[in-house]
Design a protein around this motif. Structure first.
Motif, PDB file in Angstrom:
ATOM      1  N   ALA A 134      20.771  30.896  44.185  1.00 59.45           N
ATOM      2  CA  ALA A 134      20.596  29.482  43.855  1.00 59.45           C
ATOM      3  C   ALA A 134      21.785  28.647  44.299  1.00 59.45           C
ATOM      4  N   THR A 135      22.970  29.238  44.309  1.00 62.97           N
ATOM      5  CA  THR A 135      24.191  28.515  44.686  1.00 62.97           C
ATOM      6  C   THR A 135      25.043  29.402  45.578  1.00 62.97           C
ATOM      7  N   ILE A 136      26.011  28.800  46.270  1.00 67.65           N
ATOM      8  CA  ILE A 136      26.933  29.581  47.085  1.00 67.65           C
ATOM      9  C   ILE A 136      27.781  30.498  46.216  1.00 67.65           C
ATOM     10  N   VAL A 137      28.114  30.060  45.016  1.00 70.16           N
ATOM     11  CA  VAL A 137      28.883  30.909  44.103  1.00 70.16           C
ATOM     12  C   VAL A 137      28.117  32.185  43.802  1.00 70.16           C
ATOM     13  N   ARG A 138      26.848  32.043  43.466  1.00 62.81           N
ATOM     14  CA  ARG A 138      26.045  33.231  43.169  1.00 62.81           C
ATOM     15  C   ARG A 138      25.848  34.089  44.418  1.00 62.81           C
ATOM     16  N   GLY A 139      25.740  33.447  45.566  1.00 61.48           N
ATOM     17  CA  GLY A 139      25.627  34.202  46.809  1.00 61.48           C
ATOM     18  C   GLY A 139      26.856  35.052  47.068  1.00 61.48           C
ATOM     19  N   LEU A 140      28.039  34.478  46.860  1.00 58.53           N
ATOM     20  CA  LEU A 140      29.268  35.257  47.067  1.00 58.53           C
ATOM     21  C   LEU A 140      29.421  36.345  46.010  1.00 58.53           C
ATOM     22  N   LEU A 141      28.977  36.083  44.811  1.00 56.79           N
ATOM     23  CA  LEU A 141      29.041  37.130  43.789  1.00 56.79           C
ATOM     24  C   LEU A 141      28.159  38.313  44.156  1.00 56.79           C
ATOM     25  N   ASN A 142      27.054  38.048  44.841  1.00 53.47           N
ATOM     26  CA  ASN A 142      26.250  39.164  45.349  1.00 53.47           C
ATOM     27  C   ASN A 142      27.076  40.024  46.297  1.00 53.47           C
ATOM     28  N   VAL A 143      27.830  39.373  47.192  1.00 54.25           N
ATOM     29  CA  VAL A 143      28.685  40.104  48.121  1.00 54.25           C
ATOM     30  C   VAL A 143      29.807  40.811  47.372  1.00 54.25           C
ATOM     31  N   PHE A 144      30.343  40.168  46.348  1.00 51.96           N
ATOM     32  CA  PHE A 144      31.424  40.772  45.561  1.00 51.96           C
ATOM     33  C   PHE A 144      31.004  42.102  44.937  1.00 51.96           C
ATOM     34  N   TYR A 204      40.809  36.949  37.929  1.00 48.54           N
ATOM     35  CA  TYR A 204      41.017  36.143  39.123  1.00 48.54           C
ATOM     36  C   TYR A 204      39.709  35.638  39.730  1.00 48.54           C
ATOM     37  N   ALA A 205      38.578  36.153  39.275  1.00 44.40           N
ATOM     38  CA  ALA A 205      37.302  35.889  39.949  1.00 44.40           C
ATOM     39  C   ALA A 205      37.004  34.404  40.089  1.00 44.40           C
ATOM     40  N   ALA A 206      37.189  33.638  39.011  1.00 47.08           N
ATOM     41  CA  ALA A 206      36.875  32.211  39.070  1.00 47.08           C
ATOM     42  C   ALA A 206      37.769  31.497  40.083  1.00 47.08           C
ATOM     43  N   ALA A 207      39.053  31.845  40.109  1.00 51.39           N
ATOM     44  CA  ALA A 207      39.979  31.204  41.040  1.00 51.39           C
ATOM     45  C   ALA A 207      39.628  31.554  42.489  1.00 51.39           C
ATOM     46  N   TYR A 208      39.277  32.825  42.720  1.00 51.11           N
ATOM     47  CA  TYR A 208      38.850  33.210  44.067  1.00 51.11           C
ATOM     48  C   TYR A 208      37.619  32.412  44.487  1.00 51.11           C
ATOM     49  N   LEU A 209      36.666  32.297  43.605  1.00 46.34           N
ATOM     50  CA  LEU A 209      35.431  31.579  43.940  1.00 46.34           C
ATOM     51  C   LEU A 209      35.709  30.105  44.208  1.00 46.34           C
ATOM     52  N   ARG A 210      36.613  29.497  43.450  1.00 43.52           N
ATOM     53  CA  ARG A 210      36.984  28.106  43.733  1.00 43.52           C
ATOM     54  C   ARG A 210      37.606  27.991  45.124  1.00 43.52           C
ATOM     55  N   SER A 211      38.460  28.971  45.461  1.00 45.33           N
ATOM     56  CA  SER A 211      39.107  28.945  46.774  1.00 45.33           C
ATOM     57  C   SER A 211      38.104  29.135  47.898  1.00 45.33           C
ATOM     58  N   PHE A 212      37.152  30.041  47.703  1.00 47.08           N
ATOM     59  CA  PHE A 212      36.202  30.374  48.757  1.00 47.08           C
ATOM     60  C   PHE A 212      35.092  29.347  48.907  1.00 47.08           C
ATOM     61  N   THR A 213      34.803  28.586  47.851  1.00 46.52           N
ATOM     62  CA  THR A 213      33.651  27.687  47.886  1.00 46.52           C
ATOM     63  C   THR A 213      33.989  26.216  47.646  1.00 46.52           C
ATOM     64  N   GLY A 214      35.121  25.936  47.003  1.00 48.49           N
ATOM     65  CA  GLY A 214      35.420  24.573  46.598  1.00 48.49           C
ATOM     66  C   GLY A 214      34.590  24.120  45.417  1.00 48.49           C
ATOM     67  N   GLN A 215      33.914  25.058  44.762  1.00 48.07           N
ATOM     68  CA  GLN A 215      33.067  24.738  43.616  1.00 48.07           C
ATOM     69  C   GLN A 215      33.532  25.500  42.383  1.00 48.07           C
ATOM     70  N   GLU A 216      33.185  24.968  41.243  1.00 50.03           N
ATOM     71  CA  GLU A 216      33.564  25.597  39.980  1.00 50.03           C
ATOM     72  C   GLU A 216      32.463  26.565  39.550  1.00 50.03           C
ATOM     73  N   PRO A 217      32.775  27.866  39.427  1.00 53.49           N
ATOM     74  CA  PRO A 217      31.752  28.810  38.956  1.00 53.49           C
ATOM     75  C   PRO A 217      31.458  28.585  37.485  1.00 53.49           C
ATOM     76  N   SER A 218      30.222  28.829  37.107  1.00 53.83           N
ATOM     77  CA  SER A 218      29.861  28.661  35.704  1.00 53.83           C
ATOM     78  C   SER A 218      30.307  29.879  34.897  1.00 53.83           C
ATOM     79  N   LYS A 219      30.399  29.685  33.611  1.00 54.96           N
ATOM     80  CA  LYS A 219      30.752  30.788  32.709  1.00 54.96           C
ATOM     81  C   LYS A 219      29.700  31.893  32.811  1.00 54.96           C
ATOM     82  N   VAL A 220      28.449  31.509  32.964  1.00 58.89           N
ATOM     83  CA  VAL A 220      27.365  32.496  33.071  1.00 58.89           C
ATOM     84  C   VAL A 220      27.532  33.332  34.335  1.00 58.89           C
ATOM     85  N   ASP A 221      27.913  32.686  35.446  1.00 57.43           N
ATOM     86  CA  ASP A 221      28.126  33.417  36.691  1.00 57.43           C
ATOM     87  C   ASP A 221      29.203  34.480  36.526  1.00 57.43           C
TER      88      ASP A 221
END
Length: 217
Positions: free
Chosen positions: A89-99, A184-201
């Motif tokens: 649904a989002t780039i954050v969730r897409g990268l978490l799939n890769v993670f 570190y996950a949230a900070a990495y995701l902000r760096s990689f996407t420029g978006q704020e990951p949700s708590k649920v993510d």
């Protein structure tokens, strides 16, 4: 490292070792001691079979080496590409799939990847295989960014930053507790996407990583 093939027949007589037994032993040797340790006679002695058993499954030592490369492509590279291509649904969730590949060594085995890269220092053919795999992995991550609205150049550079950083983690043999990496996950995701990951993510990915750690061997 052991890999099992379902439905593989049990052989009797002089040929007691299966094809997968040979491949498993070769993978273990490649990872622990390098490609020069992938030798037929020592493996036959370890498996308790005659050398002729090897030729039931493989044409030559080179054939076995080719099978090791195929295994690496069909595990490490395929895992990254498959997860990068999953709908998200989002780039954050897409990268978490890769993670997930970085969190679960049954998907992406960093020791095997490193062993293949070391092998590539001695073989131009393996060097070409590494280059092709890196290109395919990067393209899959780039395309993930592009599907979520990133321009081509930006998507390419972000993919490189993400992928090269993770490979560098393995090359430098960085050791961190799981809790630290998850922190570190949230900070990495902000760096990689420029978006704020949700708590649920973050909670969903943390649950996945903890499940992997607690998985029975």
């Amino acid at each position: 490292m052991t890999v099992k093939e379902q439905g593989e027949p049990t052989l009797v007589g002089n040929i007691k070792a299966t094809r997968q037994d040979w491949i498993n032993l070769a993978l273990e040797a490649l990872v622990s001691e390098g490609v020069e340790s992938v030798r037929i006679l020592p493996f036959a002695q370890t498996l308790g079979v005659s050398r002729s058993s090897f030729y039931w499954y493989f044409k030559s030592r080179q054939d076995l080496l080719d099978q090791l490369l195929d295994h690496w492509r069909n595990t490490n590279t395929r895992a990254i590409i498959e997860r990068a291509e999953r709908p998200a649904a989002t780039i954050v969730r897409g990268l978490l799939n890769v993670f997930e590949c970085w969190a679960d060594e049954s998907l992406f085995n960093p020791r095997l990847d490193f062993a293949i890269r070391e092998w590539a220092r001695r073989s131009e053919a393996v060097r070409q295989a590494i280059d092709a795999a890196d290109t395919a992995r990067l393209a899959a991550i780039r395309d993930l960014y592009m599907r979520h609205g990133f321009e081509a150049d930006d998507a390419f550079i972000r993919a490189r930053v993400l992928y090269f950083m993770q490979i560098g983690y393995y090359v430098l043999d960085v050791k961190e507790p799981l809790e630290t990496r998850l922190g570190y996950a949230a900070a990495y995701l902000r760096s990689f996407t420029g978006q704020e990951p949700s708590k649920v993510d973050i909670e969903h990915f943390s649950a996945f990583a903890l499940q992997v750690v607690n998985r029975e061997p």
